[in-house]
Design a protein around this motif. Structure first.
Motif, PDB file in Angstrom:
ATOM      1  N   ASP A  49     108.198  29.108  82.522  1.00 56.84           N
ATOM      2  CA  ASP A  49     108.935  30.057  83.354  1.00 56.84           C
ATOM      3  C   ASP A  49     109.110  31.304  82.517  1.00 56.84           C
ATOM      4  O   ASP A  49     110.062  31.415  81.748  1.00 56.84           O
ATOM      5  CB  ASP A  49     110.297  29.448  83.748  1.00 56.84           C
ATOM      6  CG  ASP A  49     111.224  30.462  84.397  1.00 56.84           C
ATOM      7  OD1 ASP A  49     110.721  31.420  85.011  1.00 56.84           O
ATOM      8  OD2 ASP A  49     112.458  30.286  84.306  1.00 56.84           O
ATOM      9  N   GLN A  56     110.008  33.157  76.450  1.00 58.47           N
ATOM     10  CA  GLN A  56     108.812  33.320  77.269  1.00 58.47           C
ATOM     11  C   GLN A  56     109.085  34.436  78.260  1.00 58.47           C
ATOM     12  O   GLN A  56     110.120  34.468  78.912  1.00 58.47           O
ATOM     13  CB  GLN A  56     108.402  32.026  77.997  1.00 58.47           C
ATOM     14  CG  GLN A  56     109.538  31.240  78.664  1.00 58.47           C
ATOM     15  CD  GLN A  56     110.176  30.223  77.735  1.00 58.47           C
ATOM     16  OE1 GLN A  56     109.517  29.713  76.850  1.00 58.47           O
ATOM     17  NE2 GLN A  56     111.453  29.935  77.927  1.00 58.47           N
ATOM     18  N   TRP A  89     110.657  27.969  86.923  1.00 54.10           N
ATOM     19  CA  TRP A  89     111.354  26.810  86.338  1.00 54.10           C
ATOM     20  C   TRP A  89     111.154  25.519  87.142  1.00 54.10           C
ATOM     21  O   TRP A  89     110.507  24.588  86.668  1.00 54.10           O
ATOM     22  CB  TRP A  89     112.837  27.149  86.171  1.00 54.10           C
ATOM     23  CG  TRP A  89     113.671  26.087  85.539  1.00 54.10           C
ATOM     24  CD1 TRP A  89     114.644  25.348  86.155  1.00 54.10           C
ATOM     25  CD2 TRP A  89     113.630  25.623  84.176  1.00 54.10           C
ATOM     26  NE1 TRP A  89     115.214  24.475  85.258  1.00 54.10           N
ATOM     27  CE2 TRP A  89     114.609  24.610  84.044  1.00 54.10           C
ATOM     28  CE3 TRP A  89     112.858  25.950  83.060  1.00 54.10           C
ATOM     29  CZ2 TRP A  89     114.838  23.933  82.832  1.00 54.10           C
ATOM     30  CZ3 TRP A  89     113.093  25.280  81.856  1.00 54.10           C
ATOM     31  CH2 TRP A  89     114.066  24.291  81.755  1.00 54.10           C
ATOM     32  N   SER A 106     109.138  25.707  77.737  1.00 57.41           N
ATOM     33  CA  SER A 106     109.932  26.710  78.436  1.00 57.41           C
ATOM     34  C   SER A 106     111.386  26.643  77.970  1.00 57.41           C
ATOM     35  O   SER A 106     112.304  26.658  78.781  1.00 57.41           O
ATOM     36  CB  SER A 106     109.826  26.461  79.945  1.00 57.41           C
ATOM     37  OG  SER A 106     110.038  27.633  80.679  1.00 57.41           O
ATOM     38  N   SER A 107     111.567  26.542  76.661  1.00 53.28           N
ATOM     39  CA  SER A 107     112.925  26.355  76.107  1.00 53.28           C
ATOM     40  C   SER A 107     113.599  25.137  76.728  1.00 53.28           C
ATOM     41  O   SER A 107     114.796  25.163  77.012  1.00 53.28           O
ATOM     42  CB  SER A 107     113.801  27.592  76.334  1.00 53.28           C
ATOM     43  OG  SER A 107     113.153  28.750  75.919  1.00 53.28           O
ATOM     44  N   ILE A 108     112.843  24.098  76.950  1.00 54.95           N
ATOM     45  CA  ILE A 108     113.362  22.923  77.662  1.00 54.95           C
ATOM     46  C   ILE A 108     114.158  22.028  76.706  1.00 54.95           C
ATOM     47  O   ILE A 108     113.617  21.502  75.729  1.00 54.95           O
ATOM     48  CB  ILE A 108     112.216  22.095  78.284  1.00 54.95           C
ATOM     49  CG1 ILE A 108     111.345  22.973  79.190  1.00 54.95           C
ATOM     50  CG2 ILE A 108     112.788  20.903  79.064  1.00 54.95           C
ATOM     51  CD1 ILE A 108     110.047  22.313  79.622  1.00 54.95           C
ATOM     52  N   GLN A 153     121.320  29.697  85.436  1.00 60.59           N
ATOM     53  CA  GLN A 153     120.037  29.341  86.051  1.00 60.59           C
ATOM     54  C   GLN A 153     120.170  27.908  86.548  1.00 60.59           C
ATOM     55  O   GLN A 153     120.573  27.013  85.797  1.00 60.59           O
ATOM     56  CB  GLN A 153     118.878  29.470  85.061  1.00 60.59           C
ATOM     57  CG  GLN A 153     117.543  29.209  85.762  1.00 60.59           C
ATOM     58  CD  GLN A 153     116.330  29.401  84.875  1.00 60.59           C
ATOM     59  OE1 GLN A 153     116.434  29.485  83.654  1.00 60.59           O
ATOM     60  NE2 GLN A 153     115.168  29.454  85.507  1.00 60.59           N
ATOM     61  N   THR A 156     119.566  23.997  84.809  1.00 58.50           N
ATOM     62  CA  THR A 156     119.443  24.139  83.359  1.00 58.50           C
ATOM     63  C   THR A 156     120.752  23.674  82.715  1.00 58.50           C
ATOM     64  O   THR A 156     121.762  23.454  83.399  1.00 58.50           O
ATOM     65  CB  THR A 156     119.195  25.609  82.936  1.00 58.50           C
ATOM     66  OG1 THR A 156     120.344  26.392  83.271  1.00 58.50           O
ATOM     67  CG2 THR A 156     117.964  26.183  83.609  1.00 58.50           C
ATOM     68  N   ASP A 197     121.414  29.763  77.219  1.00 57.14           N
ATOM     69  CA  ASP A 197     121.037  29.489  75.828  1.00 57.14           C
ATOM     70  C   ASP A 197     121.304  30.696  74.920  1.00 57.14           C
ATOM     71  O   ASP A 197     121.072  31.841  75.311  1.00 57.14           O
ATOM     72  CB  ASP A 197     119.554  29.117  75.743  1.00 57.14           C
ATOM     73  CG  ASP A 197     119.242  27.827  76.475  1.00 57.14           C
ATOM     74  OD1 ASP A 197     120.115  27.341  77.222  1.00 57.14           O
ATOM     75  OD2 ASP A 197     118.123  27.299  76.310  1.00 57.14           O
ATOM     76  N   GLU A 224     121.685  21.604  71.145  1.00 51.79           N
ATOM     77  CA  GLU A 224     120.532  21.257  71.978  1.00 51.79           C
ATOM     78  C   GLU A 224     119.257  21.474  71.168  1.00 51.79           C
ATOM     79  O   GLU A 224     119.234  22.311  70.271  1.00 51.79           O
ATOM     80  CB  GLU A 224     120.499  22.143  73.234  1.00 51.79           C
ATOM     81  CG  GLU A 224     121.729  21.974  74.111  1.00 51.79           C
ATOM     82  CD  GLU A 224     121.689  22.834  75.377  1.00 51.79           C
ATOM     83  OE1 GLU A 224     120.603  23.287  75.762  1.00 51.79           O
ATOM     84  OE2 GLU A 224     122.775  23.036  75.958  1.00 51.79           O
ATOM     85  N   TYR A 226     114.988  22.038  71.710  1.00 55.20           N
ATOM     86  CA  TYR A 226     113.890  22.246  72.646  1.00 55.20           C
ATOM     87  C   TYR A 226     112.721  21.321  72.305  1.00 55.20           C
ATOM     88  O   TYR A 226     112.385  21.133  71.136  1.00 55.20           O
ATOM     89  CB  TYR A 226     113.366  23.682  72.573  1.00 55.20           C
ATOM     90  CG  TYR A 226     114.327  24.778  72.980  1.00 55.20           C
ATOM     91  CD1 TYR A 226     115.515  24.512  73.661  1.00 55.20           C
ATOM     92  CD2 TYR A 226     114.014  26.108  72.697  1.00 55.20           C
ATOM     93  CE1 TYR A 226     116.370  25.547  74.037  1.00 55.20           C
ATOM     94  CE2 TYR A 226     114.861  27.149  73.070  1.00 55.20           C
ATOM     95  CZ  TYR A 226     116.041  26.863  73.731  1.00 55.20           C
ATOM     96  OH  TYR A 226     116.876  27.892  74.097  1.00 55.20           O
TER      97      TYR A 226
HETATM   98  N1  ARG Z   1     117.431  25.110  77.538  1.00 53.57           N
HETATM   99  C1  ARG Z   1     117.882  25.156  78.884  1.00 53.57           C
HETATM  100  C2  ARG Z   1     117.467  23.904  79.624  1.00 53.57           C
HETATM  101  O1  ARG Z   1     116.605  23.209  79.208  1.00 53.57           O
HETATM  102  C3  ARG Z   1     117.407  26.368  79.633  1.00 53.57           C
HETATM  103  C4  ARG Z   1     115.930  26.575  79.671  1.00 53.57           C
HETATM  104  C5  ARG Z   1     115.503  27.622  80.648  1.00 53.57           C
HETATM  105  N2  ARG Z   1     114.162  28.019  80.416  1.00 53.57           N
HETATM  106  C6  ARG Z   1     113.523  28.913  81.157  1.00 53.57           C
HETATM  107  N3  ARG Z   1     112.335  29.263  80.807  1.00 53.57           N
HETATM  108  N4  ARG Z   1     114.067  29.409  82.207  1.00 53.57           N
HETATM  109  O2  ARG Z   1     118.000  23.578  80.637  1.00 53.57           O
END
Ligand code: ARG
Length: 265
Positions: A49, A56, A89, A106-108, A153, A156, A197, A224, A226
């Motif tokens: 995302d 990103q 997302w 995606s910073s997951i 968001q 998330t 984040d 957290e 990633y």
């Molecule tokens: N780290 C958070 C999660 O995993 C937010 C990640 C949102 N990443 C993005 N590309 N929108 O829930």
């Protein structure tokens, strides 16, 4: 001594070629097509995302950011090919379910509930939540946001911490499809705070220097990490990702990328 030098060069170059040959084995085995007519090398689709700077993002039509550099470096180190897809997302996870996406970065945040559905790589980044409020706001902790409009968001960890504090049906909670929409509403005063984040929140604070914003870390926020995801059970691909990740951790590349984006903090 001229002769000695040329001998040393020959041996040196010989060693180099041998080393490269060994390193390229994996890539070479898949790309025998270059010899003509062989099976073509698999190109893995990486979904993201690209609206979560500086991890990103789209810059002048080009996908870029910390996670983009990390994934490119992993693929290079482990010798596999990737292509990028800016999915958004929610569709990123759907894409993995349906097989139109092979890899998600995606910073997951690595979470138990997500682990039920996807396999995660080893962690590549440490993060935590931050609350973004106007500088003159009396808010000093998460509890102070009770009754206020909070932008996050949807789906998330930013949303999860707010739900944990105020309940799943908290009226003031506004879940956006993407983070820039939440930031935009905050900027224009349509929500009182944003939770997300730290790396991303800090990016926007810097970007809008003229506006006076402040960031708050609540005691309830947990660390957290990633991770990169693949479809559950895709161990072959996961192993390749972890192998590449291990390499870029060991050779300093991951740190180098980190410094590039977060070095002067
Ligand atoms: N780290 C958070 C999660 O995993 C937010 C990640 C949102 N990443 C993005 N590309 N929108 O829930």
């Amino acid at each position: 001594s001229k002769w000695l030098l040329s001998l040393m060069l020959t041996v040196g170059v010989g060693l180099l070629v041998t080393a490269c040959g060994a390193g390229d084995k994996q890539a070479a085995s898949g790309s025998s097509s270059s010899g003509g007519g062989g099976a073509s090398e698999k190109v893995y689709v990486v979904g993201t995302d690209a609206a979560y700077p500086p991890f990103q993002m789209m810059e002048a039509d080009k996908i870029s950011g910390h996670d983009i550099d990390v994934m490119n470096a992993i693929a290079e180190a482990a010798g596999f090919k990737i292509e990028w897809k800016n999915t958004g997302w929610d569709p990123l996870f759907d894409g993995l379910d349906r097989g139109t996406v092979d890899i998600g970065i995606s910073s997951i945040t690595i979470r138990e509930d997500r682990k039920q559905k996807y396999d995660f790589s080893e962690p590549y980044f440490e993060a935590n939540q931050l609350i973004l409020v106007p500088e003159n706001s009396p808010v000093t902790k998460l509890a102070d946001l009770k009754g206020k409009k909070i932008g996050v968001q949807a789906a998330t960890t930013g949303e999860f911490v707010v739900q944990k504090a105020f309940g799943n049906t908290y009226e003031g909670l506004k879940g956006y499809d993407d983070m820039p929409s939440a930031i935009d509403d905050f900027y224009n005063g349509r929500v009182d705070a944003v939770v997300g984040d730290d790396g991303m929140i800090k990016y926007y604070v810097k970007k809008f220097k003229d506006k006076k914003f402040k960031m708050i870390k609540d005691d309830s926020f947990e660390k957290e990490y990633y991770g990169i995801i693949v479809k559950k059970g895709n161990t072959e691909l996961l192993n390749k990702i972890n192998e590449g990740l291990k390499k870029i951790k060991e050779n300093g590349k991951l740190q180098e990328i980190y410094n590039q984006y977060f070095g002067n903090e």
